[in-house]
Motif scaffolding. Structure first.
Motif, mmCIF file in Angstrom:
data_model
loop_
_atom_site.group_PDB
_atom_site.id
_atom_site.type_symbol
_atom_site.label_atom_id
_atom_site.label_comp_id
_atom_site.label_asym_id
_atom_site.label_seq_id
_atom_site.Cartn_x
_atom_site.Cartn_y
_atom_site.Cartn_z
ATOM 1 N N ARG A 1 -18.583 18.321 4.947
ATOM 2 C CA ARG A 1 -18.449 19.478 5.676
ATOM 3 C C ARG A 1 -16.881 19.946 6.186
ATOM 4 N N VAL A 2 -16.771 21.375 5.508
ATOM 5 C CA VAL A 2 -15.353 21.595 5.947
ATOM 6 C C VAL A 2 -15.575 23.027 6.647
ATOM 7 N N GLY A 3 -14.878 23.063 7.819
ATOM 8 C CA GLY A 3 -15.069 24.382 8.474
ATOM 9 C C GLY A 3 -13.676 25.117 9.202
ATOM 10 N N TYR A 4 -13.966 26.293 9.727
ATOM 11 C CA TYR A 4 -12.822 26.795 10.383
ATOM 12 C C TYR A 4 -13.162 27.377 11.828
ATOM 13 N N LEU A 5 -12.693 27.156 12.768
ATOM 14 C CA LEU A 5 -13.000 27.607 14.251
ATOM 15 C C LEU A 5 -12.585 28.994 14.284
ATOM 16 N N ILE A 6 -13.744 29.934 14.259
ATOM 17 C CA ILE A 6 -13.373 31.360 14.313
ATOM 18 C C ILE A 6 -13.214 31.675 15.996
ATOM 19 N N THR A 7 -13.626 30.876 17.025
ATOM 20 C CA THR A 7 -13.403 30.960 18.289
ATOM 21 C C THR A 7 -13.279 29.640 18.824
ATOM 22 N N LEU B 1 -17.801 27.353 15.232
ATOM 23 C CA LEU B 1 -17.343 26.947 13.747
ATOM 24 C C LEU B 1 -17.935 27.603 12.777
ATOM 25 N N TYR C 1 -18.652 27.045 8.722
ATOM 26 C CA TYR C 1 -18.388 25.634 7.629
ATOM 27 C C TYR C 1 -19.031 25.998 6.205
#
Length: 195
Positions: free
Chosen positions: A50-56, A60, A62
């Motif tokens: 799993r690869v994700g990005y913190l929007i806030t 998350l 992902y």
């Protein structure tokens, strides 16, 4: 509980090099048949990264993907009705049922998956998530057969008839799920020294 079924229908005509009563008339064979097929995924597992990005700081987005494996099964049931006709005279000479021989297979399917989702940290140790994952376990092929013995009419004999059916089924689907996670946060636990 993942299963499905369907039925296909078909017909064929073949002229036979079998003379009737030594004359100019000859047999034609008309075949009408159906083949029902059913398949299922009996169990399913995935190994994913799993690869994700913190929007806030608490939400998350992902993407996820990896390897899929599962127990799959396939069965078929062919049937056919054979009709004989004098091709030159146009006379129908009789009917004959064909015997169907089922094709069955059980195996472990291997494939891949890809998807994505969101996870929201609503408390210091708790989060909720929702995700959708497309999976493919590849395809499976089995053979089934339909057979009719030689047909005899008024002393005239045809040859045996055998049809071979190649049945292929692909196992694909989408997993949609929601969940609640508890985060243990082991990095903040106190360290106790003992001497």
């Amino acid at each position: 509980g993942i299963s499905g079924n369907g039925t296909s229908f078909g017909s064929a005509r073949g002229e036979l090099d079998t003379r009737i009563n030594g004359g100019t008339d000859y047999f034609s064979r008309y075949v009408t048949g159906s083949n029902s097929i059913s398949g299922s995924v009996n169990w399913l597992g995935t190994v994913r990264a799993r690869v994700g990005y913190l929007i806030t700081p608490t939400l998350l987005a992902y993407g996820t993907g990896g390897f899929t494996y599962g127990g799959v099964s396939l069965s078929t049931n062919p049937t056919a009705l054979v009709q004989y006709k004098g091709e030159a005279s146009g006379n129908y000479l009789g009917y004959q049922g064909a015997v169907g021989y089922q094709g069955k297979a059980n195996t472990v399917g291997l494939g891949w998956n890809a998807g994505g989702g969101f996870e929201w940290m609503f408390n210091q140790n708790w989060s909720v998530k929702t995700e959708a994952i497309y999976y493919s376990l590849g395809s499976q092929t089995v053979m089934s057969y339909t057979y009719a013995p030689a047909y005899i009419w008024n002393g005239n004999r045809t040859g045996d008839w055998l049809a071979q059916n190649r049945n292929q089924l692909s196992y694909n689907g989408i997993i949609a799920r929601a969940g609640v996670n508890y985060h243990f946060n082991l990095g903040s636990m106190p360290v106790v020294a003992k001497f």
